[in-house]
Design a protein around this motif. Structure first.
Motif, short mmCIF file in Angstrom:
data_model
loop_
_atom_site.label_atom_id
_atom_site.label_comp_id
_atom_site.label_asym_id
_atom_site.label_seq_id
_atom_site.Cartn_x
_atom_site.Cartn_y
_atom_site.Cartn_z
N ALA A 254 0.84 -1.20 0.00
CA ALA A 254 0.00 0.00 0.00
C ALA A 254 0.87 1.25 0.00
O ALA A 254 0.60 2.21 -0.72
CB ALA A 254 -0.92 -0.02 1.22
N SER A 255 1.96 1.22 0.80
CA SER A 255 2.81 2.42 0.84
C SER A 255 3.50 2.64 -0.51
O SER A 255 3.66 3.78 -0.94
CB SER A 255 3.82 2.33 1.99
N ALA A 256 3.88 1.54 -1.19
CA ALA A 256 4.50 1.68 -2.51
C ALA A 256 3.52 2.33 -3.49
O ALA A 256 3.88 3.24 -4.25
CB ALA A 256 4.95 0.31 -3.03
N LEU A 257 2.26 1.86 -3.45
CA LEU A 257 1.24 2.44 -4.33
C LEU A 257 1.08 3.92 -4.03
O LEU A 257 0.95 4.75 -4.94
CB LEU A 257 -0.10 1.72 -4.15
N MET A 258 1.09 4.28 -2.75
CA MET A 258 0.92 5.68 -2.37
C MET A 258 2.07 6.53 -2.89
O MET A 258 1.85 7.65 -3.37
CB MET A 258 0.88 5.82 -0.85
N ILE A 259 3.30 5.99 -2.80
CA ILE A 259 4.45 6.74 -3.30
C ILE A 259 4.23 7.09 -4.77
O ILE A 259 4.36 8.25 -5.19
CB ILE A 259 5.76 5.93 -3.12
N ILE A 260 3.82 6.05 -5.54
CA ILE A 260 3.58 6.28 -6.96
C ILE A 260 2.48 7.34 -7.15
O ILE A 260 2.63 8.29 -7.91
CB ILE A 260 3.17 4.96 -7.66
N TRP A 261 1.42 7.20 -6.42
CA TRP A 261 0.28 8.11 -6.51
C TRP A 261 0.69 9.55 -6.21
O TRP A 261 0.35 10.48 -6.93
CB TRP A 261 -0.81 7.64 -5.56
N PHE A 262 1.49 9.72 -5.15
CA PHE A 262 1.90 11.07 -4.77
C PHE A 262 2.89 11.67 -5.77
O PHE A 262 2.89 12.86 -6.01
CB PHE A 262 2.49 11.07 -3.35
N ILE A 263 3.74 10.80 -6.36
CA ILE A 263 4.67 11.31 -7.37
C ILE A 263 3.88 11.84 -8.57
O ILE A 263 4.13 12.93 -9.08
CB ILE A 263 5.67 10.21 -7.82
N ILE A 264 2.88 11.04 -8.99
CA ILE A 264 2.03 11.49 -10.10
C ILE A 264 1.39 12.83 -9.75
O ILE A 264 1.37 13.78 -10.53
CB ILE A 264 0.93 10.43 -10.41
N GLY A 265 0.90 12.92 -8.48
CA GLY A 265 0.28 14.17 -8.01
C GLY A 265 1.26 15.34 -8.08
O GLY A 265 0.92 16.43 -8.53
N ALA A 266 2.54 15.07 -7.65
CA ALA A 266 3.54 16.13 -7.62
C ALA A 266 3.85 16.62 -9.03
O ALA A 266 4.02 17.82 -9.26
CB ALA A 266 4.82 15.61 -6.94
N VAL A 267 3.95 15.66 -9.98
CA VAL A 267 4.24 16.02 -11.37
C VAL A 267 3.13 16.91 -11.91
O VAL A 267 3.36 17.91 -12.57
CB VAL A 267 4.42 14.75 -12.24
N ARG A 268 1.89 16.58 -11.56
CA ARG A 268 0.75 17.37 -12.04
C ARG A 268 0.63 18.70 -11.29
O ARG A 268 -0.11 19.58 -11.70
CB ARG A 268 -0.55 16.59 -11.86
N GLY A 269 1.29 18.80 -10.15
CA GLY A 269 1.33 20.06 -9.44
C GLY A 269 0.26 20.28 -8.39
O GLY A 269 0.24 21.32 -7.74
N ASN A 270 -0.64 19.33 -8.16
CA ASN A 270 -1.64 19.55 -7.10
C ASN A 270 -1.29 18.77 -5.82
O ASN A 270 -1.70 17.65 -5.62
CB ASN A 270 -3.05 19.19 -7.57
N THR A 271 -0.45 19.36 -4.97
CA THR A 271 -0.05 18.70 -3.73
C THR A 271 -0.40 19.55 -2.52
O THR A 271 -0.47 20.77 -2.61
CB THR A 271 1.49 18.46 -3.70
N VAL A 272 -0.62 18.82 -1.39
CA VAL A 272 -0.76 19.50 -0.11
C VAL A 272 0.58 19.33 0.57
O VAL A 272 1.05 18.21 0.71
CB VAL A 272 -1.87 18.85 0.74
N SER A 273 1.21 20.40 1.04
CA SER A 273 2.58 20.23 1.53
C SER A 273 2.59 19.45 2.85
O SER A 273 1.75 19.66 3.72
CB SER A 273 3.25 21.60 1.71
N GLY A 274 3.54 18.53 2.97
CA GLY A 274 3.72 17.75 4.20
C GLY A 274 2.85 16.51 4.28
O GLY A 274 3.17 15.55 4.97
N TRP A 275 1.76 16.49 3.61
CA TRP A 275 0.79 15.39 3.67
C TRP A 275 1.39 14.07 3.21
O TRP A 275 1.32 13.06 3.90
CB TRP A 275 -0.42 15.81 2.85
N ALA A 276 2.03 14.07 2.06
CA ALA A 276 2.55 12.83 1.47
C ALA A 276 3.57 12.18 2.39
O ALA A 276 3.50 10.99 2.66
CB ALA A 276 3.16 13.12 0.11
N THR A 277 4.54 12.97 2.87
CA THR A 277 5.59 12.39 3.71
C THR A 277 5.00 11.70 4.94
O THR A 277 5.40 10.59 5.29
CB THR A 277 6.56 13.48 4.20
N ILE A 278 4.03 12.35 5.58
CA ILE A 278 3.47 11.76 6.80
C ILE A 278 2.73 10.47 6.50
O ILE A 278 2.98 9.43 7.10
CB ILE A 278 2.53 12.78 7.50
N VAL A 279 1.82 10.51 5.52
CA VAL A 279 1.01 9.32 5.21
C VAL A 279 1.90 8.16 4.77
O VAL A 279 1.76 7.03 5.24
CB VAL A 279 -0.05 9.65 4.15
#
Ligand code: UDP
Ligand code: MG
Length: 320
Positions: A254-279
């Motif tokens: 699950a954490s691996a999937l999240m990493i991928i998901w958040f990277i995709i999010g970061a590339v697209r530019g819609n991120t909440v700061s700090g959220w990804a690292t914690i989750v």
């Protein structure tokens, strides 16, 4: 192979805990059964009913003493204190084996198991079976609650790898060599229903209708039933440990999937700061911890199985 034609010495082993209400009736039924079987020469006159008093607080032992005085075919064993059904049963079976019976039949004191099924058990024994399991044909007389919990229990037990005989409680016949096999299991957490099939030897089942308790009330309240079920599962299986490992691997994935998901999010530019690292760290470390626990558990499971010191084999026959 048929056993020799000599009638076998049979011991009927009955664990009793606070059974003063039902015991006179049970003794009457079992006495009649012995008479009947002895007269038709199906069992040896040296056969006995062996009552095990599991540290009762009522007049149970007194009644057993009276029975023995009146009729020497009633024998008794008194345990020093209440040790539970399984231990009381084992004490009785070992005592029967020590007295050199040919076979022992174990039965509850409350007459829920059909006494007449003994005939078929002895018949199967004479035909060469070492273990004969009494199996309930239906459970109409048990409450809905008892029926469903028991059914669920058998299902879970088998799913977790303990080979129990479906709908078989502790009504069974065991030959002397099967009893000797049982004596080699030195574990303290005893779950007879799971161990007996592990002994091996030819076996068979005999069906009977389960009746209502003749008198008195159940000595297995929900608390004891749960303890019994947990004992049964944990004495035979280390699958619960594997479950932890699986959970750990699941969390890591699950954490691996999240990493991928958040990277995709970061590339697209819609991120909440700090959220990804914690989750991600929660899931990653949760997974690592569970996996670590599972690995340690795997070794503890091995130690646990070794600590039981179970026999590795038992020879049935020799040639030459
Ligand atoms: N029993 C025992 N020690 C205990 C509890 C029960 O020897 O601590 C005996 C009890 O006397 C009976 C048998 O185990 O002969 C089965 O108990 P019970 O009939 O109460 O259980 P149930 O049929 O309700 O599951
Ligand atoms: Mg009962």
């Amino acid at each position: 192979p048929l056993r020799c034609s000599k009638a076998p010495v049979i011991y009927i082993v009955v664990p009793c805990y606070n059974e003063e209400e039902v015991l006179p009736l049970t003794a009457e039924f079992l006495g009649k059964k012995l008479d009947d079987l002895t007269r038709s020469r199906r069992i040896h006159p040296g056969s006995r009913v062996l009552m095990v008093d599991d540290g009762s607080k009522d007049r149970t032992w007194k009644l057993i003493e009276e029975l023995h005085e009146k009729d020497e075919r009633f024998a008794g064993v008194k345990l020093s204190r209440n040790r539970g059904h399984q231990n009381a049963l084992l004490a009785g079976l070992f005592e029967a084996a020590r007295r050199r019976c040919d076979a022992a039949i174990s039965m509850d004191a409350d007459l829920q198991d059909d006494v007449d099924a003994c005939d078929a058990m002895i018949e199967r024994y004479m035909a060469g079976c070492d273990i004969v399991y009494g199996v309930r044909r239906h459970r109409a007389t048990d409450t809905f609650f008892k029926r469903t919990t028991a059914l669920g229990f058998y299902k879970i037990m088998n799913a977790l790898g303990a080979n129990t005989v479906y709908n078989h409680a502790d009504y069974r016949l065991m030959s002397r060599r099967a009893l000797e096999g049982l004596a080699e299991f030195s574990e303290v957490n005893l779950f007879l229903r799971g161990i007996v099939p592990m002994i091996g030897y030819p076996s068979d089942v005999v069906y009977y209708d389960r009746k209502e308790r003749a008198a008195g009330e159940s000595k297995y309240p929900l608390k004891k039933m749960l303890a019994f079920a947990i004992d049964g599962i944990t004495s035979f299986s280390i699958k619960p440990i594997r479950l932890i490992t699986t959970l750990g691997v699941g969390a890591l994935c699950a954490s691996a999937l999240m990493i991928i998901w958040f990277i995709i999010g970061a590339v697209r530019g819609n991120t909440v700061s700090g959220w990804a690292t914690i989750v991600i760290s929660i899931w990653l470390f949760g997974g690592l911890i569970l996996l670590g626990l599972g690995v340690v558990g795997e070794y503890i499971g091995k130690i646990y199985m070794e600590a039981k010191g179970r026999p590795r084999f038992r020879v049935e026959k020799f040639l030459g």
